[in-house]
Scaffold this active site. Structure first.
Site, PDB file in Angstrom:
ATOM      1  N   PRO A  67     -12.002   0.500   0.432  1.00 11.11           N
ATOM      2  CA  PRO A  67     -11.314  -0.794   0.330  1.00 11.11           C
ATOM      3  C   PRO A  67      -9.900  -0.840   0.920  1.00 11.11           C
ATOM      4  O   PRO A  67      -9.299  -1.908   0.959  1.00 11.11           O
ATOM      5  CB  PRO A  67     -11.264  -1.039  -1.193  1.00 11.11           C
ATOM      6  CG  PRO A  67     -11.422   0.294  -1.822  1.00 11.11           C
ATOM      7  CD  PRO A  67     -12.229   1.128  -0.881  1.00 11.11           C
TER       8      PRO A  67
ATOM      9  N   TYR B 176       0.881  -1.172   0.000  1.00 10.33           N
ATOM     10  CA  TYR B 176       0.000   0.000   0.000  1.00 10.33           C
ATOM     11  C   TYR B 176       0.915   1.217   0.000  1.00 10.33           C
ATOM     12  O   TYR B 176       1.673   1.412   0.956  1.00 10.33           O
ATOM     13  CB  TYR B 176      -0.858   0.058   1.266  1.00 10.33           C
ATOM     14  CG  TYR B 176      -1.889  -1.044   1.409  1.00 10.33           C
ATOM     15  CD1 TYR B 176      -1.547  -2.313   1.872  1.00 10.33           C
ATOM     16  CD2 TYR B 176      -3.233  -0.796   1.122  1.00 10.33           C
ATOM     17  CE1 TYR B 176      -2.506  -3.300   2.029  1.00 10.33           C
ATOM     18  CE2 TYR B 176      -4.197  -1.785   1.290  1.00 10.33           C
ATOM     19  CZ  TYR B 176      -3.830  -3.033   1.739  1.00 10.33           C
ATOM     20  OH  TYR B 176      -4.786  -4.014   1.899  1.00 10.33           O
TER      21      TYR B 176
HETATM   22  P1  RFL Z   1     -22.855  -7.622  -2.746  1.00 11.65           P
HETATM   23  O1  RFL Z   1     -21.640  -8.391  -3.105  1.00 11.65           O
HETATM   24  O2  RFL Z   1     -23.015  -6.253  -3.278  1.00 11.65           O
HETATM   25  O3  RFL Z   1     -24.110  -8.517  -3.132  1.00 11.65           O
HETATM   26  C1  RFL Z   1     -25.428  -7.999  -3.114  1.00 11.65           C
HETATM   27  C2  RFL Z   1     -26.279  -8.790  -4.087  1.00 11.65           C
HETATM   28  O4  RFL Z   1     -27.624  -8.296  -4.025  1.00 11.65           O
HETATM   29  C3  RFL Z   1     -28.128  -8.171  -5.338  1.00 11.65           C
HETATM   30  N1  RFL Z   1     -29.196  -7.169  -5.335  1.00 11.65           N
HETATM   31  C4  RFL Z   1     -30.511  -7.475  -5.354  1.00 11.65           C
HETATM   32  N2  RFL Z   1     -31.130  -8.649  -5.389  1.00 11.65           N
HETATM   33  C5  RFL Z   1     -32.478  -8.636  -5.424  1.00 11.65           C
HETATM   34  N3  RFL Z   1     -33.208  -7.496  -5.436  1.00 11.65           N
HETATM   35  C6  RFL Z   1     -32.624  -6.292  -5.395  1.00 11.65           C
HETATM   36  N4  RFL Z   1     -33.353  -5.190  -5.399  1.00 11.65           N
HETATM   37  C7  RFL Z   1     -31.207  -6.254  -5.364  1.00 11.65           C
HETATM   38  N5  RFL Z   1     -30.300  -5.265  -5.321  1.00 11.65           N
HETATM   39  C8  RFL Z   1     -29.096  -5.822  -5.306  1.00 11.65           C
HETATM   40  C9  RFL Z   1     -26.927  -7.789  -6.184  1.00 11.65           C
HETATM   41  O5  RFL Z   1     -27.124  -8.134  -7.558  1.00 11.65           O
HETATM   42  C10 RFL Z   1     -25.823  -8.608  -5.525  1.00 11.65           C
HETATM   43  O6  RFL Z   1     -25.668  -9.878  -6.144  1.00 11.65           O
HETATM   44  O7  RFL Z   1     -22.975  -7.479  -1.131  1.00 11.65           O
HETATM   45  P2  RFL Z   1     -22.548  -8.544   0.007  1.00 11.65           P
HETATM   46  O8  RFL Z   1     -23.011  -9.916  -0.310  1.00 11.65           O
HETATM   47  O9  RFL Z   1     -22.945  -7.915   1.287  1.00 11.65           O
HETATM   48  O10 RFL Z   1     -20.939  -8.599  -0.092  1.00 11.65           O
HETATM   49  C11 RFL Z   1     -20.146  -7.478   0.210  1.00 11.65           C
HETATM   50  C12 RFL Z   1     -18.842  -7.512  -0.596  1.00 11.65           C
HETATM   51  O11 RFL Z   1     -19.156  -7.751  -1.952  1.00 11.65           O
HETATM   52  C13 RFL Z   1     -18.046  -6.211  -0.466  1.00 11.65           C
HETATM   53  O12 RFL Z   1     -18.039  -5.769   0.879  1.00 11.65           O
HETATM   54  C14 RFL Z   1     -16.566  -6.356  -0.917  1.00 11.65           C
HETATM   55  O13 RFL Z   1     -16.479  -6.653  -2.284  1.00 11.65           O
HETATM   56  C15 RFL Z   1     -15.777  -5.080  -0.637  1.00 11.65           C
HETATM   57  N6  RFL Z   1     -14.387  -5.134  -1.116  1.00 11.65           N
HETATM   58  C16 RFL Z   1     -13.407  -5.801  -0.394  1.00 11.65           C
HETATM   59  N7  RFL Z   1     -13.724  -6.478   0.726  1.00 11.65           N
HETATM   60  C17 RFL Z   1     -12.765  -7.169   1.413  1.00 11.65           C
HETATM   61  O14 RFL Z   1     -13.084  -7.770   2.444  1.00 11.65           O
HETATM   62  N8  RFL Z   1     -11.453  -7.247   0.977  1.00 11.65           N
HETATM   63  C18 RFL Z   1     -11.052  -6.604  -0.140  1.00 11.65           C
HETATM   64  O15 RFL Z   1      -9.896  -6.754  -0.513  1.00 11.65           O
HETATM   65  C19 RFL Z   1     -12.034  -5.818  -0.861  1.00 11.65           C
HETATM   66  N9  RFL Z   1     -11.686  -5.186  -1.991  1.00 11.65           N
HETATM   67  C20 RFL Z   1     -14.023  -4.495  -2.309  1.00 11.65           C
HETATM   68  C21 RFL Z   1     -12.654  -4.539  -2.716  1.00 11.65           C
HETATM   69  C22 RFL Z   1     -14.972  -3.862  -3.097  1.00 11.65           C
HETATM   70  C23 RFL Z   1     -14.584  -3.241  -4.270  1.00 11.65           C
HETATM   71  N10 RFL Z   1     -15.623  -2.622  -5.019  1.00 11.65           N
HETATM   72  C24 RFL Z   1     -15.687  -2.580  -6.422  1.00 11.65           C
HETATM   73  C25 RFL Z   1     -16.833  -2.156  -4.376  1.00 11.65           C
HETATM   74  C26 RFL Z   1     -12.248  -3.933  -3.868  1.00 11.65           C
HETATM   75  C27 RFL Z   1     -13.199  -3.258  -4.657  1.00 11.65           C
HETATM   76  C28 RFL Z   1     -12.665  -2.579  -5.875  1.00 11.65           C
HETATM   77  C1  PHB Z   2      -7.580  -6.737  -3.893  1.00 13.48           C
HETATM   78  O1  PHB Z   2      -6.712  -7.589  -4.110  1.00 13.48           O
HETATM   79  O2  PHB Z   2      -8.540  -6.563  -4.664  1.00 13.48           O
HETATM   80  C2  PHB Z   2      -7.470  -5.877  -2.683  1.00 13.48           C
HETATM   81  C3  PHB Z   2      -6.503  -6.154  -1.752  1.00 13.48           C
HETATM   82  C4  PHB Z   2      -6.374  -5.355  -0.629  1.00 13.48           C
HETATM   83  C5  PHB Z   2      -7.225  -4.293  -0.455  1.00 13.48           C
HETATM   84  C6  PHB Z   2      -8.215  -4.012  -1.392  1.00 13.48           C
HETATM   85  C7  PHB Z   2      -8.340  -4.816  -2.515  1.00 13.48           C
HETATM   86  O3  PHB Z   2      -7.088  -3.498   0.640  1.00 13.48           O
END
Ligand code: RFL
Ligand code: PHB
Length: 394
Positions: A296, A204
């Protein structure tokens, strides 16, 4: 004609939160129906998290979906913080006795889908106009449309696992729900590339031109991010421009090992801190991104979602097995205590590691002094390490 269905727990959203909840409840003999407005291949294709805490790994083991994770995941015992090219390693294993696992959210989702599908889970995909109703009654229901037909599911409980833009949180009356939010004045531009990672561990980096993160998905696939303007478009960022900026921000010593190539995924994500309170209204329970968002920087979003689901599944199992509603009653308060601590860590690490347009020279000096303090103090490094590997569930 309206199609009617009945289940014990109706789960809105089949991201990691909804899928894991369905899996843990199925193991306890509790019937669920899962609906999502997307389909499986769309959900599996969303490139998101990459770092799993040990507690998340344990949850996936308990759910019986950790075989591939153990075979293919990469265990990391540390990571680097870098400031203007100076690197400081946070020795997770040495400072906490714990490590983290690098394994993509796409893979976690696939493993959960495979398990649920093999066990005959009822899914409704591509649903529209989802409306949770009668939340205060002991027979709440969820109405929706699929392929032009109306459906209604009656149930005991509704789990709102539908992410930040879902309908569940919005079903809680405005005079009950309180929200807390911070929107950051920048985004993250991320790419995937089929090249070995620049370093064995994550880096980072805060550089005068902005933040950069070197992460990975495997020994041959890298995931790299840079801080960008919120208004930037993907078209502004050719691969060539990305590589030049990324290498500059890593600094020449680290960038000397960088292998560049054509990216096969590129996306921009905004950064936000957000919490909704309470996480329960009547027989609707919120979990994961439906209730809270973290930037994130600390890799916490998915891990926080899994922690919610561990507590929610235990509370629902206690209700059905023992007739005890104590844990359901305590769910919102218990989860939120931990959520706020994780919000604090994610906000702190984001504040330390990014360039904020509004920062004065004094604030830039404060960032540098904080980095120097962390780099020279085991206590400060340990505080970061203990948060990064994951706080206890309670
Ligand atoms: P999700 O994954 O958003 O899933 C929600 C689901 O609900 C559906 N949905 C509906 N379904 C029915 N009716 C509706 N009206 C609906 N509206 C929405 C959607 O289609 C979807 O399938 O939430 P969930 O399950 O709570 O999971 C959360 C995680 O996805 C999220 O916290 C992480 O991706 C965040 N995140 C990271 N988390 C980590 O622990 N470690 C990481 O390294 C990390 N890196 C990241 C991330 C998130 C990122 N982005 C793009 C937001 C990196 C990025 C770039
Ligand atoms: C990732 O690999 O997508 C990633 C890793 C660490 C972070 C956020 C995203 O803090």
């Amino acid at each position: 004609m309206t199609h009617t269905h009945k289940t014990q727990v109706c789960i809105i959203g089949s991201g990691p939160s909804g899928l894991l909840l369905a899996q843990l409840l199925a193991q306890a003999g509790i019937d669920t129906i899962v609906l999502d407005r997307q389909d499986r291949s769309y959900i599996e294709g969303r490139i998101r998290a990459g770092v799993l805490e040990q507690g998340t790994v344990t949850a996936l083991e308990e759910a019986g979906v950790a075989d591939r994770l153990h075979a293919e995941g990469l265990s990391h015992s540390g990571f680097d913080l870098a400031f203007d090219g100076t690197r400081h390693r946070i020795d997770l294993a040495g400072l906490t006795g714990k490590s983290v696992m690098v394994y993509g959210q796409t893979e976690v989702t696939k493993d959960l889908f495979d398990a649920r599908t093999a066990q005959g889970q009822t899914f409704f995909f591509n649903v529209e106009d989802v409306v949770p109703t009668d939340l205060k009654s002991d027979q709440p229901s969820v109405r929706f449309r699929q392929n032009g037909e109306d459906h209604v599911i009656t149930c005991d409980y509704i789990a709102g696992c539908d992410g930040f833009r879902g309908v569940s949180r919005a079903a809680i009356p405005a005079d009950v729900l309180r929200t807390f939010e911070r929107v950051y004045p920048f985004g993250w531009l991320g790419i995937l590339v089929e090249k070995p990672p620049v370093s064995d561990e994550l880096i980072y980096a805060n550089h005068a031109r902005g933040f950069a993160l070197a992460s990975m998905r495997s020994e041959t696939r890298s995931r790299y991010y840079i801080q960008c303007d919120v208004d930037d478009k993907l078209a502004d960022w050719s691969d060539g421009r990305f590589w030049e900026e990324f290498a500059t921000r890593l600094g020449p010593d680290t960038a000397a090992n960088l292998q560049t190539g054509a990216s096969f995924e590129k996306s921009i994500a905004p950064l936000r801190s957000f919490v909704a309170e309470p996480m329960r209204y009547g027989n609707l329970f919120l979990a994961g991104d439906a209730a809270h968002i973290v930037p994130p920087t600390g890799a916490k979003g998915l891990n926080l979602a899994v922690a919610d689901i561990r507590l929610l599944s235990r509370a629902l199992i206690a209700h059905y097995r023992e007739g005890s509603d104590h844990h359901l009653g305590a769910y919102s308060e218990t989860v939120l205590r931990r959520v706020w601590k994780v919000e604090r860590f994610s906000w702190q690490l984001s504040t330390l590691m990014h360039q904020f347009p509004e920062n004065s020279p004094f604030e830039k000096k404060m960032q540098r002094a904080e980095f120097d303090y962390i780099a020279s103090s085991e206590a400060a490094s340990k505080a970061i390490a203990e948060n990064y590997v994951g706080l206890p569930l309670e």
